[in-house]
Design an enzyme around this catalytic site. Structure first.
Site, mmCIF file in Angstrom:
data_model
loop_
_atom_site.group_PDB
_atom_site.id
_atom_site.type_symbol
_atom_site.label_atom_id
_atom_site.label_comp_id
_atom_site.label_asym_id
_atom_site.label_seq_id
_atom_site.Cartn_x
_atom_site.Cartn_y
_atom_site.Cartn_z
ATOM 1 C CG ASP A 15 -2.038 -0.884 1.286
ATOM 2 O OD1 ASP A 15 -2.079 -1.681 -0.004
ATOM 3 O OD2 ASP A 15 -2.780 -1.232 2.180
ATOM 4 N N GLY A 43 -6.378 -9.987 1.984
ATOM 5 C CA GLY A 43 -6.108 -11.502 2.445
ATOM 6 C C GLY A 43 -4.706 -11.391 3.109
ATOM 7 C CG ASN A 45 -4.283 -5.978 4.918
ATOM 8 O OD1 ASN A 45 -3.011 -5.582 4.860
ATOM 9 N ND2 ASN A 45 -4.999 -4.874 4.306
ATOM 10 C CD GLU A 143 -8.270 -6.640 -2.441
ATOM 11 O OE1 GLU A 143 -8.562 -5.557 -2.419
ATOM 12 O OE2 GLU A 143 -7.379 -7.159 -1.972
ATOM 13 C CG LEU A 233 -23.895 -2.340 10.252
ATOM 14 C CD1 LEU A 233 -24.676 -2.389 11.351
ATOM 15 C CD2 LEU A 233 -24.707 -2.403 8.811
ATOM 16 N N GLY A 234 -19.408 -0.256 9.004
ATOM 17 C CA GLY A 234 -18.366 0.878 9.425
ATOM 18 C C GLY A 234 -18.682 1.459 10.741
ATOM 19 N N GLY A 235 -18.901 2.572 10.981
ATOM 20 C CA GLY A 235 -18.870 3.159 12.310
ATOM 21 C C GLY A 235 -20.034 2.808 13.274
ATOM 22 N N GLY A 237 -20.856 -0.490 13.548
ATOM 23 C CA GLY A 237 -20.947 -1.843 14.324
ATOM 24 C C GLY A 237 -21.191 -2.876 13.144
ATOM 25 C CG ASP A 265 -8.778 -5.907 4.980
ATOM 26 O OD1 ASP A 265 -9.759 -6.285 4.394
ATOM 27 O OD2 ASP A 265 -8.106 -5.489 4.545
HETATM 28 O O1 RIB Z 1 -8.843 -3.517 2.648
HETATM 29 C C1 RIB Z 1 -7.883 -2.930 2.785
HETATM 30 C C2 RIB Z 1 -6.881 -3.217 1.554
HETATM 31 O O2 RIB Z 1 -7.705 -2.959 0.279
HETATM 32 C C3 RIB Z 1 -5.699 -2.522 1.425
HETATM 33 O O3 RIB Z 1 -4.730 -2.811 2.211
HETATM 34 C C4 RIB Z 1 -5.358 -2.636 0.031
HETATM 35 O O4 RIB Z 1 -4.251 -3.087 -0.243
HETATM 36 C C5 RIB Z 1 -6.736 -3.113 -0.704
HETATM 37 O O5 RIB Z 1 -6.526 -4.387 -0.947
#
Ligand code: RIB
Length: 318
Positions: A15, A43, A45, A143, A233-235, A237, A265
């Protein structure tokens, strides 16, 4: 021999992160103080999150035969993630994500898939043959090519090992895999995209769907998979809908948000770890939500991911 290892199939990226006052619009340039390089990829992460929280993790993915690939593998190994099942693809670049993070911690991401796009079903099948006998959970994200995703979900299901499928992004093969009954972990956008693709629910009435619309949509998916759906749901929960359609909301951890990259992740990695360890779904979701909350307190997808000790302390107080 206990079968509580976690196998993670998905992408690994490097990243390149710029923090800026706001995210750029189309055709716009924004300027931040400088670029920082971090480990990334959904993956990889999640594999790091699962390992930091105490799991034995085998990561299955692909890097290029370049310096970035070697760095990516070193970083995973430093976090205790097993990389023996990673393919090194000749004459291919390692995946790269270009990320802008704004002052509210929101992000925008563009990924150059590189070697991730070359992860073959054969690599996944061979890895799972080796790892499934000691696995308690297989976590798959999308991905990587559909054939690799399908190989992972099919092998886990055939072996009777719990499979968590994070449909991020929603790719066509996910619909074909619903009948195998993976545990699904979409965010709200992915939930509606998946339901639409599967023909199992009406689209939301507006850009920001109501709680009722989200619940109805998730229950419709459960009706198809007969397996839990956990909507991040992000912020706000996480919404947990169990395989019998009953639901429960898991409240978020209240923290100062620096960077939301990798929160999903972290949730997935810790959820997989908790399920592999035999935790009940609602308790696993609660601990994973705490971990995701901690993860957003630092810039970089992995920098805020908690260790087992940090997670236990925060979960005890949550
Ligand atoms: O979910 C975050 C990730 O999405 C980042 O680390 C980036 O590499 C993308 O795959």
């Amino acid at each position: 021999m206990t079968a509580d290892d976690i196998v993670v199939v998905g992408a690994v990226n490097v990243d390149m992160v710029v923090t800026a006052p706001q995210l750029p619009g189309p055709g716009e340039t924004v300027v931040g103080p400088g670029m920082r390089r971090h480990g990334g990829g959904k993956g990889a992460n999640a594999a790091v999150a699962a390992a930091r929280s105490g799991g034995t993790v085998h990561y299955v993915g692909a890097v290029g035969d370049d310096d970035l690939g070697a760095t990516a593998l070193r970083e995973l190994e430093a976090d205790g993630v097993g990389t023996d099942d990673v393919a090194v693809v000749a004459q291919e670049a390692t995946g790269v994500a270009l990320i802008v993070v704004d002052e509210a911690g929101e992000n925008q991401i563009a990924v150059g898939a590189g070697a991730n796009g070359r992860l073959g079903a054969d690599v996944v099948e061979a890895a799972l043959r080796r790892r499934l006998p000691t696995a308690g959970c297989v976590l798959v994200s999308t991905e990587v090519p559909g054939a690799a995703v399908a190989a992972a979900v099919r092998a886990a299901t055939a072996a009777g090992v719990r499979c968590v499928l994070n449909p991020a992004p929603v790719i066509p093969v996910v619909v074909e895999l619903l009948d195998l009954g993976p545990v699904l972990t979409p965010n709200t956008g992915e939930l509606f995209a998946l339901a639409a693709a599967a023909g199992s629910g009406p689209p939301p009435s507006r850009a920001s769907p109501s709680c009722k619309e989200i619940l109805t949509c998730a229950q419709a998916l459960v009706g198809r998979t007969r397996a839990p759906v956990l909507v991040t749901l992000g912020g706000d929960g996480v919404l947990v809908v169990d395989s019998d359609g009953t639901s429960r909301h898991v409240a978020p951890l209240w923290v100062e948000v620096r960077d939301t990259t990798g929160a999903g992740d972290t949730f997935n990695g810790v959820l997989a770890r908790e399920l592999a360890a035999g935790r009940r779904l609602d308790e696993a979701a609660r601990v994973a939500t705490v971990a995701a909350g901690l993860s957003v307190t630092a810039v970089g997808a992995r920098n805020g991911m908690p260790t087992a000790t940090e997670l236990a302390a925060a979960a005890a107080g949550a």
